[in-house]
Design an enzyme around this catalytic site. Sequence first.
Site, PDB file in Angstrom:
ATOM      1  N   GLU A   1      -1.140  -0.917  -4.444  1.00  0.00           N
ATOM      2  CA  GLU A   1      -2.411  -0.452  -3.781  1.00  0.00           C
ATOM      3  C   GLU A   1      -2.102   0.857  -4.018  1.00  0.00           C
ATOM      4  OE1 GLU A   1      -5.548  -0.202   0.497  1.00  0.00           O
ATOM      5  OE2 GLU A   1      -3.520  -1.880   0.316  1.00  0.00           O
TER       6      GLU A   1
ATOM      7  N   HIS B   1     -11.828  -2.149   2.413  1.00  0.00           N
ATOM      8  CA  HIS B   1     -10.820  -1.962   2.817  1.00  0.00           C
ATOM      9  C   HIS B   1     -11.525  -1.813   4.191  1.00  0.00           C
ATOM     10  CE1 HIS B   1     -10.207   2.662   4.330  1.00  0.00           C
ATOM     11  NE2 HIS B   1      -8.520   1.467   4.476  1.00  0.00           N
TER      12      HIS B   1
ATOM     13  N   HIS C   1      -0.096   4.630  -0.658  1.00  0.00           N
ATOM     14  CA  HIS C   1      -0.897   5.506   0.378  1.00  0.00           C
ATOM     15  C   HIS C   1      -0.811   7.063  -0.502  1.00  0.00           C
ATOM     16  CE1 HIS C   1      -3.085   6.862   3.844  1.00  0.00           C
ATOM     17  NE2 HIS C   1      -3.035   5.641   4.181  1.00  0.00           N
TER      18      HIS C   1
ATOM     19  N   ASP D   1       0.735  -1.273   0.076  1.00  0.00           N
ATOM     20  CA  ASP D   1       0.174   0.229  -0.271  1.00  0.00           C
ATOM     21  C   ASP D   1       0.636   1.023   0.009  1.00  0.00           C
ATOM     22  OD1 ASP D   1      -2.238   2.008  -0.140  1.00  0.00           O
ATOM     23  OD2 ASP D   1      -2.383   1.562   2.609  1.00  0.00           O
TER      24      ASP D   1
ATOM     25  N   GLU E   1     -10.652   2.851  -1.756  1.00  0.00           N
ATOM     26  CA  GLU E   1     -10.616   3.010  -0.331  1.00  0.00           C
ATOM     27  C   GLU E   1     -12.044   4.178   0.108  1.00  0.00           C
ATOM     28  OE1 GLU E   1      -6.290   4.125   2.444  1.00  0.00           O
ATOM     29  OE2 GLU E   1      -6.911   2.173   1.363  1.00  0.00           O
TER      30      GLU E   1
END
Length: 383
Positions: free
Chosen positions: A213, A289, A189, A187, A239
Amino acid sequence: MKITNIIPYPTWVAHRNQLIVKVETDEGIYGWGESGLSGREKAVVGAIEHYREWLIGKDAFNIGAIWQEMYRSQYFEGGRVLQAAISAIDIALHDIKGKALGVPVYELLGGKQRDHIPTFASTGISPSAEMIDQAKELKERGWNVIRFFPAQDTDGIFEPRESIAATVPWLIKAREELGDGVVLGIDYHHRLSVAETASFCQKMPSGTLDFLEEPIRDETPEAYESLRTMTDVPFAIGEEFASKWQFLPYIERGIHQYNRIDVCNVGGLTESMKVAGWSEAHYVDMMPHNPLGPICTAATIHFSAAVANFAWLETRASPAESYMGRGESPLFTEQPKLDGAVYKVPDTPGLGVDVDEEAIQAQSFKFWEAPHWKRRDGSVTNW
């Protein structure tokens, strides 16, 4: 059965707030919901208070109609704040209806399609030998899907290229150590640009990662389309999406492979089921998520049980993380519990979660702000 009150509880749990919402009815049956807009709970509380003024007296069973009225009966419809409020109320109404009918929530969604919910777990440390040790422990405990996090500076400075250089060797090592039988992802982010993400992927042998991700921000689908041409790593996105309309270009243009849908952000279970059906038609799998608390976990378990195109549910309660408030919490008298690497699908009416209301009333709200990261030149970058 009429709605008599809606009570938002912005509550400090462990290291940040959760916004827990209670919907009460004139028959004494109540339901619990949760908002997913972490760090902006006060804004969502305000939206819920606006909705409460006209929701009192509504038939709690008319979930679909209530959803439409909450969404459409204003000029400035949608957005993450309003959708987070709608999500919490929608989840609570499903809890009420399940309890009133004596059935689990998944029965309201078409019935269960699986008996347990496979999860993916995350390591709780930056790329290092210890990260690989944690991943090996997770594998030994039954997880065959493991997510990593990239290298990041603890002094509030984040330089993408430095992070990439520090992360890539350990991901290659992780694949070597864990073997091909484990699904591995990371991830980022939304901390990278398109060019940085392409470089990141190109520095690893094909097959190192099974999913990437949120590498870049989601506002421009065309940017993800461009990135799609530069790497063969499957994308896990969504998400932060707050409606089926935000998912539309990603699903219909074949940009991603996993939907990181958040039932507490997208519009609750009502909207989640619509996204799931749409995704099924385009062969996109659901990978929900789930970083919040037990109500979010419970609602997502029921959602995951009811959809055909399900991959894995996020858990933050593995031995590598075990964040209090994200997994089991003393503020909840009933809550989902991991059984090894899975959640068993419950057969209790409603969501199967309950709250110690006196305890959450005693927990004061504390202002919490996500980190404000900068690059070495002083410019602001994404957290």
